[in-house]
Design a protein around this motif. Sequence first.
Motif, mmCIF file in Angstrom:
data_model
loop_
_atom_site.group_PDB
_atom_site.id
_atom_site.type_symbol
_atom_site.label_atom_id
_atom_site.label_comp_id
_atom_site.label_asym_id
_atom_site.label_seq_id
_atom_site.Cartn_x
_atom_site.Cartn_y
_atom_site.Cartn_z
ATOM 1 N N ILE A 1 5.941 -13.999 8.145
ATOM 2 C CA ILE A 1 4.838 -14.663 7.429
ATOM 3 C C ILE A 1 4.853 -14.254 5.954
ATOM 4 N N VAL A 2 5.015 -12.957 5.690
ATOM 5 C CA VAL A 2 5.011 -12.452 4.318
ATOM 6 C C VAL A 2 6.198 -13.010 3.530
ATOM 7 N N ASN A 3 7.377 -13.101 4.162
ATOM 8 C CA ASN A 3 8.595 -13.548 3.474
ATOM 9 C C ASN A 3 8.748 -15.066 3.405
ATOM 10 N N GLN A 4 7.869 -15.807 4.062
ATOM 11 C CA GLN A 4 8.004 -17.261 4.154
ATOM 12 C C GLN A 4 8.140 -17.961 2.791
ATOM 13 N N GLY B 1 -10.103 -6.524 6.514
ATOM 14 C CA GLY B 1 -9.613 -7.357 7.605
ATOM 15 C C GLY B 1 -8.600 -6.669 8.491
ATOM 16 N N GLY B 2 -7.922 -7.463 9.316
ATOM 17 C CA GLY B 2 -6.887 -6.947 10.212
ATOM 18 C C GLY B 2 -5.510 -7.240 9.652
ATOM 19 N N ILE B 3 -4.474 -6.851 10.398
ATOM 20 C CA ILE B 3 -3.126 -6.989 9.852
ATOM 21 C C ILE B 3 -2.684 -8.451 9.746
ATOM 22 N N ASN B 4 -3.175 -9.317 10.636
ATOM 23 C CA ASN B 4 -2.800 -10.725 10.558
ATOM 24 C C ASN B 4 -3.394 -11.373 9.308
ATOM 25 N N GLY B 5 -4.672 -11.125 9.052
ATOM 26 C CA GLY B 5 -5.322 -11.650 7.848
ATOM 27 C C GLY B 5 -4.693 -11.080 6.589
ATOM 28 N N GLN B 6 -4.296 -9.804 6.643
ATOM 29 C CA GLN B 6 -3.660 -9.181 5.487
ATOM 30 C C GLN B 6 -2.305 -9.820 5.205
ATOM 31 N N ASN C 1 0.828 -1.215 0.000
ATOM 32 C CA ASN C 1 0.000 0.000 0.000
ATOM 33 C C ASN C 1 0.864 1.268 0.000
ATOM 34 N N LYS C 2 1.860 1.301 -0.885
ATOM 35 C CA LYS C 2 2.773 2.431 -1.080
ATOM 36 C C LYS C 2 3.651 2.729 0.136
ATOM 37 N N LYS C 3 3.780 1.759 1.047
ATOM 38 C CA LYS C 3 4.679 1.883 2.198
ATOM 39 C C LYS C 3 5.668 0.727 2.156
ATOM 40 N N ASP C 4 6.806 0.902 2.799
ATOM 41 C CA ASP C 4 7.774 -0.171 2.891
ATOM 42 C C ASP C 4 7.198 -1.297 3.760
ATOM 43 N N LEU C 5 7.644 -2.534 3.522
ATOM 44 C CA LEU C 5 7.139 -3.692 4.271
ATOM 45 C C LEU C 5 7.301 -3.499 5.775
ATOM 46 N N ALA C 6 8.456 -2.996 6.217
ATOM 47 C CA ALA C 6 8.718 -2.816 7.647
ATOM 48 C C ALA C 6 7.815 -1.742 8.261
ATOM 49 N N ASP C 7 7.407 -0.754 7.457
ATOM 50 C CA ASP C 7 6.513 0.293 7.967
ATOM 51 C C ASP C 7 5.074 -0.211 8.064
ATOM 52 N N TYR C 8 4.645 -1.010 7.078
ATOM 53 C CA TYR C 8 3.248 -1.473 7.061
ATOM 54 C C TYR C 8 3.015 -2.585 8.076
ATOM 55 N N PHE C 9 3.966 -3.538 8.159
ATOM 56 C CA PHE C 9 3.875 -4.621 9.139
ATOM 57 C C PHE C 9 4.984 -4.428 10.163
ATOM 58 N N PRO C 10 4.723 -3.686 11.260
ATOM 59 C CA PRO C 10 5.774 -3.390 12.235
ATOM 60 C C PRO C 10 6.246 -4.625 13.003
ATOM 61 N N SER C 11 5.411 -5.656 13.103
ATOM 62 C CA SER C 11 5.769 -6.854 13.857
ATOM 63 C C SER C 11 6.685 -7.766 13.037
ATOM 64 N N GLU C 12 7.724 -8.281 13.688
ATOM 65 C CA GLU C 12 8.664 -9.198 13.024
ATOM 66 C C GLU C 12 7.969 -10.478 12.580
#
Length: 128
Positions: free
Chosen positions: A45-48, A68-73, A29-40
Amino acid sequence: MEVINTSGRRKTSVARIYLTQGEGKITVNKKDLADYFPSEILRTIVNQPLDLTNEAGKYDIKVNVQGGGINGQAEAVRLAISKAICEVNAEHRLVLKPEGLLTRNPKMVERKKPGRRKARRRFQFSKR
């Protein structure tokens, strides 16, 4: 290599991704992965699928995710990336399929029923 477009879903989240040859930059969503998903954990999960197939750092991924929420996303993005990697190289399917990364998780929130407070929870009962 041309742009590969796939989508992934989880609960009410829908992720659409565009995978191109590149140096491993993931934009959500036009943000870096670390900014959008702050949790390691969510970033893991995304990089798996990329880590399992040793494709990390080879592709640029642009993600549009909503609902949805960030986990579902995060799980919706994971499914979309897995599907895209299989389109690039069909041999990766043999690695991702046993891990369950190519299967859409069908679990959804159960609907609220009439005469109940929630889906299954009844209203408080008292004899007095």
